[in-house]
Design an enzyme around this catalytic site. Structure first.
Site, mmCIF file in Angstrom:
data_model
loop_
_atom_site.group_PDB
_atom_site.id
_atom_site.type_symbol
_atom_site.label_atom_id
_atom_site.label_comp_id
_atom_site.label_asym_id
_atom_site.label_seq_id
_atom_site.Cartn_x
_atom_site.Cartn_y
_atom_site.Cartn_z
ATOM 1 N N ASP A 1 0.703 3.624 2.376
ATOM 2 C CA ASP A 1 0.553 4.234 3.697
ATOM 3 C C ASP A 1 -0.564 5.284 3.599
ATOM 4 O O ASP A 1 -1.524 5.080 2.864
ATOM 5 C CB ASP A 1 1.894 4.798 4.194
ATOM 6 C CG ASP A 1 1.944 4.911 5.712
ATOM 7 O OD1 ASP A 1 1.597 3.918 6.379
ATOM 8 O OD2 ASP A 1 2.336 5.960 6.217
ATOM 9 N N ASP B 1 0.851 -1.197 0.000
ATOM 10 C CA ASP B 1 0.000 0.000 0.000
ATOM 11 C C ASP B 1 0.882 1.241 0.000
ATOM 12 O O ASP B 1 2.105 1.147 0.091
ATOM 13 C CB ASP B 1 -0.905 0.003 1.234
ATOM 14 C CG ASP B 1 -0.098 -0.021 2.525
ATOM 15 O OD1 ASP B 1 0.284 1.072 2.995
ATOM 16 O OD2 ASP B 1 0.187 -1.117 3.047
#
Length: 290
Positions: A212, A210
């Protein structure tokens, strides 16, 4: 010259090694308590391998409660020479996208609720972690990752946070903009420091899941998104691990970067002042120098 014995510490989504011959789960007792789980031992490509699920099978340990000292002691006790840590991480860089791998070469340690050393009162030691990963082992991981076809970045700074919560937006921006971190995770510290104290070569493979919370187009971290990316990453991670025996070989010469001699001049406490009880607990980790 010694025999190579590769340890793989599997993070989220990695719970075994495919194709391991003579595989068996082995329970290891350590002076630092029980490891995260039993350790899977066997051979792959003619090279001895050990697999340790960092969070335990079923993912029962949070990043804070992982028994890091027991894990590293158990690997050392089993005769491991090289440790490859595979971990799920968030990205703090646009160019490091979900699904990419990063061969980490630096850390910023922001953990605060974990025991970070085997040494202490009664036997004080200071090892260097200026270069906390082994360049030789990292180069093998880079080649193995590249051969799987996954986009792989050579080098990156891993911000280790305590967790288990993900970052605030302000933290994520600070780590990225002010501190220059590239990926963010919760488990490689104090693992890398303890591996150095145990004179084990250590490499870190960060599997990005991802962006973040800093990325304006992706919003906050979503666990369902992470799990979906984890499953894709796991296939590449298994292929990476399968390639390591051929790259590292069965016979091992001393590490040219000195990882396996990190304690050579590190112990400060004089022999007469050392605590016998602590020395007994250090039998596997520091037995070579003690």
């Amino acid at each position: 010259m010694t025999d190579t014995k590769i340890a793989v510490i599997g993070g989220s989504g990695i719970y075994d090694i495919d194709g391991l011959q003579d595989a068996q789960w082995t329970t290891v007792q350590t002076p630092w308590g029980a490891p995260s789980d039993a350790l899977l031992t066997g051979r792959l490509g003619g090279v001895d391998m050990v697999f340790l699920p960092r969070h335990g099978r079923g993912h029962v340990h949070s990043p804070t409660t992982v028994p890091y000292r027991a894990n590293i002691d158990a690997l050392k006790r089993l005769g491991c020479t090289d440790v490859v840590a595979v971990s799920a991480c968030g990205s703090l860089r646009e160019t490091m996208a979900p699904g990419d791998f990063v061969i980490v070469d630096q850390f910023i340690d922001r953990t605060f609720a974990r025991e970070k050393s085997f040494f202490g009162t009664g036997c004080v030691a200071h090892v260097s972690v200026a270069h906390p990963t082994c360049p030789r082992l990292s180069a093998a991981c880079l080649q193995a990752a590249g051969d799987t076809g996954v986009t792989t970045h050579d080098g990156g700074t891993y911000l280790a946070m305590e967790g288990p919560q993900f970052s605030t937006l302000a933290e994520s921006r600070m780590y990225r903009d002010s501190w220059g971190a590239d990926v963010i995770g919760m488990t490689n510290m104090p693992e890398a420091k303890l591996a150095r104290e145990a004179e084990l070569c250590y490499a870190s493979v960060a599997m990005i899941t991802d962006y973040d919370s800093w990325h304006p187009d992706h919003g906050e971290v979503d666990v369902t998104q992470i799990i979906a990316t984890l499953q894709k990453n796991a296939t590449h991670a298994r292929a990476l691990v399968a390639a390591l025996p051929a790259l590292l070989g069965g016979a091992r010469t001393p590490c040219s970067y000195g990882c396996d001699r990190a304690l050579e001049h590190a112990i400060m406490t004089g022999p007469d002042a050392r605590d016998p009880d602590l020395l007994a607990r250090l039998d596997a980790v520091a037995g070579r120098v003690l």
